[in-house]
Design a protein around this motif. Structure first.
Motif, PDB file in Angstrom:
ATOM      1  N   VAL A 171      -1.306 -10.295   5.021  1.00  0.00           N
ATOM      2  CA  VAL A 171      -1.809  -8.936   4.751  1.00  0.00           C
ATOM      3  C   VAL A 171      -2.849  -8.552   5.810  1.00  0.00           C
ATOM      4  N   VAL A 252       1.255  -8.889  -2.580  1.00  0.00           N
ATOM      5  CA  VAL A 252       1.178  -7.492  -3.028  1.00  0.00           C
ATOM      6  C   VAL A 252      -0.067  -7.272  -3.887  1.00  0.00           C
ATOM      7  N   SER A 256      -3.056  -4.697  -2.759  1.00  0.00           N
ATOM      8  CA  SER A 256      -3.493  -3.619  -3.647  1.00  0.00           C
ATOM      9  C   SER A 256      -4.994  -3.701  -3.906  1.00  0.00           C
ATOM     10  N   TYR A 321       0.507   2.737  -1.706  1.00  0.00           N
ATOM     11  CA  TYR A 321       1.786   2.119  -1.353  1.00  0.00           C
ATOM     12  C   TYR A 321       2.816   2.511  -2.404  1.00  0.00           C
ATOM     13  N   THR A 323       6.106   1.272  -4.678  1.00  0.00           N
ATOM     14  CA  THR A 323       6.825   0.095  -5.172  1.00  0.00           C
ATOM     15  C   THR A 323       8.310   0.422  -5.253  1.00  0.00           C
ATOM     16  N   CYS A 384       6.238  -1.775  -1.030  1.00  0.00           N
ATOM     17  CA  CYS A 384       6.185  -3.102  -1.651  1.00  0.00           C
ATOM     18  C   CYS A 384       7.481  -3.276  -2.434  1.00  0.00           C
ATOM     19  N   LYS A 386       9.730  -5.008  -5.000  1.00  0.00           N
ATOM     20  CA  LYS A 386       9.417  -5.800  -6.203  1.00  0.00           C
ATOM     21  C   LYS A 386      10.400  -6.954  -6.361  1.00  0.00           C
ATOM     22  N   TYR A 479       9.092  -8.331   1.714  1.00  0.00           N
ATOM     23  CA  TYR A 479       8.271  -8.174   0.500  1.00  0.00           C
ATOM     24  C   TYR A 479       7.307  -6.988   0.629  1.00  0.00           C
ATOM     25  N   ILE A 480       6.689  -6.873   1.824  1.00  0.00           N
ATOM     26  CA  ILE A 480       5.807  -5.727   2.107  1.00  0.00           C
ATOM     27  C   ILE A 480       6.198  -5.195   3.479  1.00  0.00           C
TER      28      ILE A 480
END
Length: 498
Positions: A171, A252, A256, A321, A323, A384, A386, A479-480
């Protein structure tokens, strides 16, 4: 209490020594030695590491800490009974750097050393960036050579995995490659004057993130990797141990928390912006309709649907962001009994935001049908995906591969009609892709980042940095993702205070 008095005495001793040095210099006594220290060739730059917490290796105090430039260890004080002084006598290590004032001293003789050849050491401890330097960061792909001989691209730098902190590393690396956010934090003046209430520890996150950005983009590093130790200590403290260095976390969840914490620490609120909201915040409309309990008889359900409480309601909401939900993954087997991993196009999972697709959301007491439509797109858009579903007993991971183009993703169709008229540019290019490999609770993270100066992609996993072909990125369990809007010259300008 006694320890506190002792520390104060050590600080006082050092201040007295400082006065003596200054008085001596004003009388011309110390100058000759200051500029002709005979011990400069004993400095060992290969052992110097300023990424760790600045505390004395003996007393564990943060006050008045000096680095021994011969062995790299940290010691408190400079007076005759101090740990640094004793170390200098015991091991004949003579050159020390005050980690706070950035001044060099020779011990036990106790005079300040003034020599321009030491500037590279202070720059590694505290890198600084001019507006001109920042403006040119994304205009070239010049390789730099670290003191240890390895070559590296500033910004494409490995982060040390201390124990189980790769979820945070990816991140931090992703955010360090978002030019307007990076530029803001490279220049400390942008946030230095932000006022926080007394006793507020959250501003520590801002300071440590700025320090980490400057280390990651430092063209004069001694080594081609950085340890995020101080940054992560601030995370552990400010998150009240929700996120740890020794326990694998969810990238994630961390993203956040970190973005919201940074926004708040920079003085941002729901109404007041910060650099975080300027870069990442978009807005959407949420249409929500309450559903009758599924176990009720049909007539009762029908009656309830006419009540005001069960009519669709519209609300506006901001987001940092989006989802994206994956379809449930049926694991097919081919003729050889090999599992086939399903694939889904990115645009299929983006359809959640087209204003028509309804999805059921269950809470403890009630069920709702919701649909979403975007009203404002940010300069940088975070997706993001899920992958994990948690129930009472275990965490399941969805291995579905998302097929996505790396450039020219147009999001116009997910905007309301009013927004389509006002949003000029709605096309995005990928700049960062975080991947989760392995099992849900014990897997590992890696990241693909685009180097803006060269246009090349790199894969970073802890200390390992390799270049990668763009077509390899789409084969991973993304994933991101961070996408950059195709605005003109978006990151080149230096951002001033938000």
């Amino acid at each position: 209490m006694i320890a506190g008095v002792k520390r104060e005495r050590e600080v006082e001793e050092d201040e007295e020594e400082e006065v003596r040095v200054k008085v001596g210099r004003s009388h011309g006594v110390e100058d000759r030695r200051s500029r002709h220290c005979p011990y400069l060739d004993t400095i060992n730059r290969s052992v110097l590491d300023f990424d760790f917490e600045k505390l004395c290796s003996i007393s564990l105090s943060h006050i008045n800490v000096y680095a021994c430039l011969i062995c790299g260890k940290y010691f408190q004080g400079r007076g005759q009974k101090s740990h640094a002084y004793i170390h200098s006598v015991q091991f004949t290590h003579h050159v020390f750097l005050n980690l706070h004032t950035l001044k060099f001293y020779c011990l036990p003789d106790n005079y300040e050393i003034i020599d321009s050849s030491l500037e590279d050491i202070t720059y590694v401890l505290k890198p600084t960036f001019t507006k001109q330097h920042i403006a040119g960061l994304d205009k070239h792909g010049k390789l730099y050579r670290a003191y240890d001989g390895t070559t590296y691209l500033p910004g494409i730098v490995g982060l040390n995995n201390i124990k189980a902190n790769d979820y945070a590393n990816v991140v931090l690396q992703a955010l360090s490659n978002v030019p307007p956010l990076r530029n803001y934090f490279l220049e400390e003046d942008n946030y230095r004057r932000i006022r926080r209430p007394p006793g507020d520890i959250m501003f520590l996150l801002v300071q440590r993130f700025g320090e980490l950005m400057r280390k990651l983009w430092n063209p004069r590093n001694f080594k081609a990797h950085v340890s995020p130790h101080e940054m992560l200590q601030a995370v552990v403290l400010c998150s009240k141990k929700t996120f740890q260095i020794t326990k694998q976390g969810d990238a994630v969840d961390f993203l956040s928390w970190f973005l919201n914490a940074l926004h708040g620490a920079l003085g941002g609120t729901k109404k007041k912006s910060s650099i975080v909201s300027k870069v990442f915040q978009g807005s959407m409309r949420i249409f929500s309709k309450k559903l009758p309990h599924p176990d009720l008889p049909a007539e009762e359900k029908e009656a309830l649907l006419h009540k005001d409480e069960y009519q669709e309601k519209m609300s506006e909401s901001t987001f940092l962001y989006l989802t994206l939900d994956l379809p449930t993954a049926p694991l097919y087997k081919d003729e050889k009994e090999q599992l086939i991993i399903p694939q889904v196009p990115l645009f299929n999972i983006l359809a959640k935001f087209n204003g028509n697709n309804e999805k059921e959301y269950k809470t403890y007491k009630e069920n709702f049908l919701k649909r979403f439509q975007l009203t404002k797109l940010p300069p940088y858009l975070i997706f993001c995906i899920k992958r994990f579903t948690k129930n009472n007993f275990f965490v399941e991971k969805n291995p579905t591969i998302v097929n996505f183009p790396i450039t020219n993703v147009d999001l116009r169709e997910y905007l309301t009609e009013e927004a389509q008229a006002t949003e000029k540019v709605t096309t995005y290019d990928l700049v960062a892709n975080v991947v989760h490999d392995g099992k849900p609770t014990e897997g590992s993270y890696r990241i693909h980042v685009l180097h803006h100066g060269t246009g090349k992609w790199y894969e970073l996993q802890d200390l390992q940095v390799i270049d990668i072909l763009p077509q390899m990125i789409t084969l991973s369990e993304a994933y991101i993702q961070i996408w950059k809007r195709q605005d003109k010259d978006d990151g080149a300008e230096s951002h001033t205070g938000a």
